[in-house]
Design an enzyme around this catalytic site. Sequence first.
Site, PDB file in Angstrom:
ATOM      1  N   LEU A  59     -11.249  -2.045  -0.908  1.00  0.00           N
ATOM      2  CA  LEU A  59     -10.360  -1.233  -1.887  1.00  0.00           C
ATOM      3  C   LEU A  59     -10.805  -1.465  -3.281  1.00  0.00           C
ATOM      4  O   LEU A  59     -10.924  -2.463  -3.724  1.00  0.00           O
ATOM      5  CB  LEU A  59      -8.740  -1.851  -1.632  1.00  0.00           C
ATOM      6  CG  LEU A  59      -7.697  -0.693  -1.720  1.00  0.00           C
ATOM      7  CD1 LEU A  59      -7.528   0.320  -1.003  1.00  0.00           C
ATOM      8  CD2 LEU A  59      -6.239  -1.429  -1.612  1.00  0.00           C
ATOM      9  N   ASP A  60     -10.952  -0.134  -3.765  1.00  0.00           N
ATOM     10  CA  ASP A  60     -11.597   0.091  -5.055  1.00  0.00           C
ATOM     11  C   ASP A  60     -10.788  -0.906  -6.163  1.00  0.00           C
ATOM     12  O   ASP A  60      -9.644  -1.165  -6.089  1.00  0.00           O
ATOM     13  CB  ASP A  60     -11.784   1.275  -5.392  1.00  0.00           C
ATOM     14  CG  ASP A  60     -12.790   2.139  -4.762  1.00  0.00           C
ATOM     15  OD1 ASP A  60     -13.535   1.658  -4.233  1.00  0.00           O
ATOM     16  OD2 ASP A  60     -12.607   3.635  -4.738  1.00  0.00           O
ATOM     17  N   LEU A  61     -11.205  -1.069  -7.385  1.00  0.00           N
ATOM     18  CA  LEU A  61     -10.900  -1.813  -8.288  1.00  0.00           C
ATOM     19  C   LEU A  61      -9.455  -0.931  -8.703  1.00  0.00           C
ATOM     20  O   LEU A  61      -8.474  -1.623  -9.320  1.00  0.00           O
ATOM     21  CB  LEU A  61     -11.803  -1.754  -9.533  1.00  0.00           C
ATOM     22  CG  LEU A  61     -11.331  -2.225 -10.781  1.00  0.00           C
ATOM     23  CD1 LEU A  61     -11.190  -3.842 -10.874  1.00  0.00           C
ATOM     24  CD2 LEU A  61     -12.439  -1.986 -12.248  1.00  0.00           C
TER      25      LEU A  61
END
Length: 261
Positions: free
Chosen positions: A123-125
Amino acid sequence: MSWTKTYEDAEPQRVNKWLAQSGVCSRREAEALIGEGLIYIDGERVEDAGRKILPGQTLTLTDKAEGRLEGFTAVLNKPTGYVSGQPEPGYTPAVRLLTRNALVGESATIPDARMSLPPLGRLDLDSHGLLILSNDGVLAKAVIGPQSELDKEYVVRVAGRIDEPTLAKLRHGLELDGRKLRPAKVTVVQGQVLRFVLTEGRNRQIRRMCELVGLRVMDLNRIRIGPLELGDLPEGKWRLLTAAEREAMIRSSKGPGSGQA
């Protein structure tokens, strides 16, 4: 309760092969469990790594065997600003959130720096929501293995014009990195909020899909991975994955779906 299953195929099969095909463990893990005397067939301990199970026989894993396979799995509601895996300098990994103060429910183990807990689906930043951190190899295969068919659901707020031609392109017809994407389920929740259900996991897939049709992602929240839902777990909090949830995910991995964004 010990894991128990009756063998129903027509022909005898090696125990390690059947357990691997059933998604319980790898062949090597099965052989190790046999070597430790942790597998039984019809109440008799299996002592030969080459032992075959016959139609109608029942195989049982002891509680110790189950505990060995399941490892440790945390279900986290990741806030933005944290990276899923190993970070570059200046970034904080989501595993740092697995503290006793952030725990919802109970856990005999609180992870420390020595425990390796890779994310099962990144899950992206700048994305938030459901993140699984686990050292359970069987579960990892079910969630992110090449044969996994678990789908993943996201609620996404976008900027830009949403019309039927845009939705049609998002649902099918787009390409990333020179490869056509699988069909996606994309619906309007309300206003500028869309719901995506993906069955594959390309790098930053939803954001890149939206860019291709002139939309900009303002917020991205993952709310489901297969049968596992984020539910009302507060942001920044975590809990243990239950045995029933683990079993459901392994079973569902061979059903419709698989993806990450």
